[in-house]
Design an enzyme around this catalytic site. Sequence first.
Site, PDB file in Angstrom:
ATOM      1  N   PHE A  36     130.556  22.153 144.822  1.00  0.00           N
ATOM      2  CA  PHE A  36     129.873  22.563 143.587  1.00  0.00           C
ATOM      3  C   PHE A  36     129.657  21.265 142.806  1.00  0.00           C
ATOM      4  O   PHE A  36     130.503  20.869 142.010  1.00  0.00           O
ATOM      5  CB  PHE A  36     130.752  23.524 142.778  1.00  0.00           C
ATOM      6  CG  PHE A  36     130.878  24.893 143.374  1.00  0.00           C
ATOM      7  CD1 PHE A  36     131.700  25.138 144.452  1.00  0.00           C
ATOM      8  CD2 PHE A  36     130.139  25.958 142.852  1.00  0.00           C
ATOM      9  CE1 PHE A  36     131.803  26.406 145.010  1.00  0.00           C
ATOM     10  CE2 PHE A  36     130.234  27.226 143.399  1.00  0.00           C
ATOM     11  CZ  PHE A  36     131.066  27.462 144.483  1.00  0.00           C
ATOM     12  N   ASP A  37     128.554  20.606 143.088  1.00  0.00           N
ATOM     13  CA  ASP A  37     128.450  19.218 142.631  1.00  0.00           C
ATOM     14  C   ASP A  37     128.463  19.089 141.112  1.00  0.00           C
ATOM     15  O   ASP A  37     128.871  18.052 140.601  1.00  0.00           O
ATOM     16  CB  ASP A  37     127.202  18.551 143.229  1.00  0.00           C
ATOM     17  CG  ASP A  37     127.367  18.289 144.728  1.00  0.00           C
ATOM     18  OD1 ASP A  37     128.521  18.236 145.207  1.00  0.00           O
ATOM     19  OD2 ASP A  37     126.363  18.144 145.428  1.00  0.00           O
ATOM     20  N   GLY A  87     130.112  21.348 138.851  1.00  0.00           N
ATOM     21  CA  GLY A  87     131.431  21.677 138.336  1.00  0.00           C
ATOM     22  C   GLY A  87     132.533  20.822 138.936  1.00  0.00           C
ATOM     23  O   GLY A  87     133.533  20.525 138.276  1.00  0.00           O
ATOM     24  N   TYR A 115     125.324  12.199 149.334  1.00  0.00           N
ATOM     25  CA  TYR A 115     124.075  12.907 149.139  1.00  0.00           C
ATOM     26  C   TYR A 115     123.408  12.581 147.816  1.00  0.00           C
ATOM     27  O   TYR A 115     124.077  12.249 146.853  1.00  0.00           O
ATOM     28  CB  TYR A 115     124.367  14.411 149.197  1.00  0.00           C
ATOM     29  CG  TYR A 115     123.251  15.180 149.842  1.00  0.00           C
ATOM     30  CD1 TYR A 115     122.968  15.015 151.190  1.00  0.00           C
ATOM     31  CD2 TYR A 115     122.458  16.041 149.099  1.00  0.00           C
ATOM     32  CE1 TYR A 115     121.925  15.696 151.778  1.00  0.00           C
ATOM     33  CE2 TYR A 115     121.415  16.733 149.689  1.00  0.00           C
ATOM     34  CZ  TYR A 115     121.152  16.552 151.029  1.00  0.00           C
ATOM     35  OH  TYR A 115     120.111  17.227 151.603  1.00  0.00           O
ATOM     36  N   TYR A 141     120.441  13.988 144.913  1.00  0.00           N
ATOM     37  CA  TYR A 141     119.502  14.975 144.375  1.00  0.00           C
ATOM     38  C   TYR A 141     118.654  14.284 143.326  1.00  0.00           C
ATOM     39  O   TYR A 141     119.183  13.638 142.419  1.00  0.00           O
ATOM     40  CB  TYR A 141     120.240  16.151 143.725  1.00  0.00           C
ATOM     41  CG  TYR A 141     121.097  16.920 144.693  1.00  0.00           C
ATOM     42  CD1 TYR A 141     120.540  17.889 145.526  1.00  0.00           C
ATOM     43  CD2 TYR A 141     122.457  16.680 144.801  1.00  0.00           C
ATOM     44  CE1 TYR A 141     121.321  18.593 146.429  1.00  0.00           C
ATOM     45  CE2 TYR A 141     123.246  17.378 145.704  1.00  0.00           C
ATOM     46  CZ  TYR A 141     122.669  18.332 146.519  1.00  0.00           C
ATOM     47  OH  TYR A 141     123.443  19.025 147.408  1.00  0.00           O
ATOM     48  N   HIS A 169     119.900  24.229 155.037  1.00  0.00           N
ATOM     49  CA  HIS A 169     119.611  22.958 155.680  1.00  0.00           C
ATOM     50  C   HIS A 169     120.184  22.934 157.094  1.00  0.00           C
ATOM     51  O   HIS A 169     121.375  22.725 157.292  1.00  0.00           O
ATOM     52  CB  HIS A 169     120.164  21.804 154.840  1.00  0.00           C
ATOM     53  CG  HIS A 169     119.732  20.460 155.349  1.00  0.00           C
ATOM     54  ND1 HIS A 169     120.100  19.279 154.774  1.00  0.00           N
ATOM     55  CD2 HIS A 169     118.931  20.114 156.383  1.00  0.00           C
ATOM     56  CE1 HIS A 169     119.578  18.269 155.454  1.00  0.00           C
ATOM     57  NE2 HIS A 169     118.866  18.754 156.440  1.00  0.00           N
TER      58      HIS A 169
END
Lengths: 703, 703
Positions: free
Chosen positions: B334-335, B337, B419, B421, B629
């Site tokens: 949960f990037d 939180g 990763y 975003y 994905h």
Amino acid sequence: MSTEQVSVSLPYVGGKVTPQHPLGPLTAAEIKESTRLIKGLWPSNTDLQFKVITLQEPSKAELAPFLAAEHAGTSTPTVERKSFVVYYIRNTDKLHEAIVSLSLGKVERNVRLGPNIHSNADGDEIVNVERVALEDEQVKAEIAKLQLPEGTVVISDPWIYGSDGVNEGLFTDDKRVFQCFLYVRDPSNSSELDSNHYAMPLSISPVVSAETMKVTRIDYLPTGADNTVKEPTPYKVQPANEYIPEAQTLRTDLKPLNVVQPEGASFQISNFSEQGHAVSWQKWDFKVGFNQREGMVLYDVHYAGRPLFYRLSLSDMAIPYADPRHPYHKKQAFDLGDAGAGIMANNLQLGCDCLGSIYYLSAVLSDDKGEPLEMPNCVCIHEQDAGIGWKHTNYRTGRAAVVRNRELVLQSIITVSNYEYILAFQFNQAGEVMYEVRATGILSTQPIDEGLSVPWGTVVHPGVLAAHHQHIFSLRVDPMIDGPLNRVVFDEAHPMPRSDFNPHGVGYTVNETPVTTSGGYDLNYDANRIFKIQNASVKNPVNGKPVAYKIMAPPFQKILADKDSYHAKRAEFADHNIYVTSYKDGELYAGGKYTNQSRGGTGVRSFADRKDNVLDDDIVVWVQFGINHVPRIEDFPVMPCEILKVSLKPVNFFDKNPALDVPPSTQTFNKSDLLSVAHHQGGGEAAIGQEGQVCCVKENSKL
Amino acid sequence: MSTEQVSVSLPYVGGKVTPQHPLGPLTAAEIKESTRLIKGLWPSNTDLQFKVITLQEPSKAELAPFLAAEHAGTSTPTVERKSFVVYYIRNTDKLHEAIVSLSLGKVERNVRLGPNIHSNADGDEIVNVERVALEDEQVKAEIAKLQLPEGTVVISDPWIYGSDGVNEGLFTDDKRVFQCFLYVRDPSNSSELDSNHYAMPLSISPVVSAETMKVTRIDYLPTGADNTVKEPTPYKVQPANEYIPEAQTLRTDLKPLNVVQPEGASFQISNFSEQGHAVSWQKWDFKVGFNQREGMVLYDVHYAGRPLFYRLSLSDMAIPYADPRHPYHKKQAFDLGDAGAGIMANNLQLGCDCLGSIYYLSAVLSDDKGEPLEMPNCVCIHEQDAGIGWKHTNYRTGRAAVVRNRELVLQSIITVSNYEYILAFQFNQAGEVMYEVRATGILSTQPIDEGLSVPWGTVVHPGVLAAHHQHIFSLRVDPMIDGPLNRVVFDEAHPMPRSDFNPHGVGYTVNETPVTTSGGYDLNYDANRIFKIQNASVKNPVNGKPVAYKIMAPPFQKILADKDSYHAKRAEFADHNIYVTSYKDGELYAGGKYTNQSRGGTGVRSFADRKDNVLDDDIVVWVQFGINHVPRIEDFPVMPCEILKVSLKPVNFFDKNPALDVPPSTQTFNKSDLLSVAHHQGGGEAAIGQEGQVCCVKENSKL
């Protein structure tokens, strides 16, 4: 692109190209020769109305060896050059289809079609129909009942007649006719030729015979909530609703944004024939054709020398309308088959339809006399920046690696009466091909009693209804993924059942199912179903998976007309996301070859019904997409573009990200401008001089 | 934007702004003051580990009158200024949540949370965990079994531990721990700090206690097709797979493409508080905040003075992985939180992350010591050309009216370990707001026995598996469409039954259904279901329809983990396209306030379960979107951006196309460059001089 590197498309100066390349669009001379040979079949006083004179593409059996030899650099076999001609004996219903051998100088085939096959409209014919409708004395008498203000200009929009209502006596469509919808230009500004007449629809609709070019019937349009029609009554002039800039108070706070390519563009264009263009860009190579019906056609698409697609084109579109009342129930346009995406293409204007360094392709099509018709600047080619292509920042070192995504765009814009489609093939540096449609232009409108609402349309202006309608497109993909024999498979993702292996219920798997038989297939978002075009005989060297391209298509609602309706029968592609068929020469059009007043049975559903093997064979994939356009008032008087995009993306085709070798995005290359104070970057430094001016930015290897 | 028009964001020089604006992000001074007040609660030798020090936004009951007065230009009420603080007593499990009144200079509330509530990771902690994992003697002993080449550098990627496996004895997650995945940098190039270690995963995985900062367990990872694990054996060094440019043979045929804005940008930026920025652009006005968790937050969004949205932000994301085997079954990030989109934001680099005239916003967040942490250039603001905005060509006159679509972009890029975003709010001239996510960066990889294939992942490099995973995002939309009380409705299109009114079976209607009760709702593409946020009390002046904004969200597969799994319990938003809830202060996060090792029950599903009235009330709309994905080998070593976009578009909100007043696209304005011979345009003329040079293009009113 420096000017030294490219040949210009017109005028053709000869010498360097092979005019007889099998995929080269017809030249002006070939069009004239086709016309001469067809006319030679008939007594000299016969007036022929030419509808289509276009390249008869060679059979794949002939073409494939030719292209193979061309790529190998060996001598190419001779391929007979042919044209395909459709024509009427003017003012008759005598429709003919002919194949002319240009190589042999003779008509190879000439047949009369019918009785219920009708050809497309042509530009000259449309202008004549408009005139005929307005000059008809009975139409004038009906218009008089409207008591329009003196000087009011009436406009006639001829529509293809559709087919629903076959065998209903009075409304039979055995004959080719046009339904004209009438409008007025703003009576208070009648001299404005570009006044938006769609804001002022009339309730009178003449029907004109394409054969006799006479008004055969005058319909009254229903304007209420039911199908009652009534005699015209005095017309209430409502305020105008113009789209032209001089009718607006234009905003003044938009500052220029220029795309500057100081070294030119990165693509090379050359002629592979007099009218055919070869494009090379960033490992992509393909040929571009242009014809009356499909407009742009791409052939022989390769990436880094590897074959991907024999042929890519927009095959068809259907636009069925929601209003069930006569005569609206006939409104279902097939803009490619009924009119032609090529012949309707705009002459694009420098710097207005795209930005940056732009190359225009021109084409030669034909008119109703069989004469060559120049289509200047009907395709524009340019590059665009599409944002970040990929990025990773190593948080341990602070170094960011980032490349921008450059795209090559081939764009053509078609105007079909009220409406515009902006059609573009796009290529990127990650081996992806996109087909983008932007829907814009003006809604096809009809009168409605003031203050009324109906559930099959939206009131977009006082007294003006824009009926709901669907736009359903069919993109034809003739693949050759690493070779001629391909299959279509689909992946689905499903949860693993709980078990000792999956005790927490979190696992899922992706499994592949091959499509073995020709047919229509559908997306399933709940299963994340993804269709791929695969070459089962070529395996990825790293992971052993068959090389493939996946098809990413947006969701759309299938045709709403019921399956016994002529709308559904005619739009043979409108019921499935994907059709897979076995390749057959000449099967190019998802809605059938002759869509005007068609009755179905000649399109992709019919091809698929052969139930052919499509596993590891020469196959064709038809990708459907579209929108159900429920008009908003914001779509009037001209609608903001609605964008649809289909992507074809490599899946285990390469052995790593194919855009890995794109040079990093740097300020030296991009020359952006800093608008505020800047701060130290990770390991790099942006030194700022006077307010908002970057005086130097260090390139650094560790940023 | 000229430099005269804007205030710069840093350094703050005071005087012109109100530091206490209720929506202004905390200032450095306010962060220090919050820390001082919290520390004052504890004995002076207590070591506190601060996790979050952020603005406690005022209740809407207080905020709404403040904003109303601000817009009216009347005097604004005093709103108490508060901060929200989360902290641990360092090296304990004693987690506290506090509210500090900065206005009153006191801690208003300070509570210990627990036992099963855990806070997010912080940067300092992550670096420490990496170190602890690698310095542990037992880990070193395990690594020794791999017999890595001398000089090989081992890298540790700490992961949030997840929650599946609760109450499984050994694997309990009552305590806050990190699971470290180990990799090596290319042994043949060990000095390269940016070597892609994800191409070289190891099968040893230490677990580190966040409390004791000691290794508590060492897991062996399964590398076969089942869940067998085995002791480490000598490591086979495979070829490297680097993404850095110096490891590539870069392509040399890409020519520069610059975006030049000779008069600057069209937006204005000012400070509405020391750390808060107000943006005006093309009739849009809004405030921008930035916080640790959500990154960019937009407040008080108006178009032409009309209210649209109180607050817009990315609320949450969940990334559950497909591999069911221990310890992979816990992988669900949960990037926001677990880490924070604000604190993970990149320092953006001039000209590399966007083109043109760029304005950067910087922010101040806080570190684990409670000290202010500068976040330079964490948001970039620029304009982009997004192609044609609308076009119509009058085929009777040949005149084309065309405008380009300019967009304003606010972009922030976050790196969460492997990763990236790229997150952007985009605004256009047609009254549309878009939220775009580009997923890029490096796949989270794991070792797999060479030559093996498994259905829950893709082999992207020899011995390297990238497991399938879902990315599911939740965009929180707090609307105020023309006022505070809104409803959500959905339109569906259905065929009309055959009848005398619809004798041909072609009619269809669109009907609207209101959502009356809070809950989760889904798209239905077969019915063309479209959700709209509507103000039922404000009617369109032309067609009488309630004003609305529609939500255009792409399809996504809902969470695949079964509904009894912790993955599904925790990702409370991952099961529906749309959630509608009644507004409650503090309900900002779709996955709940504390997502790290969470167990569910505190997110949007729980808010919705109140079954509140949401009809014509103060509501919140949560829009979910994402991708499953299924890695391609093309996604390695760094993946080409996968783009997702949610649009909010006006429906009967305006009385015509709001972009009608955009000035026409002209060559004078756009200054494009012609790459070939040009031809006469409709009514205009492009006169061409030397090869490829446009020497003059006449503007004309009838083109």
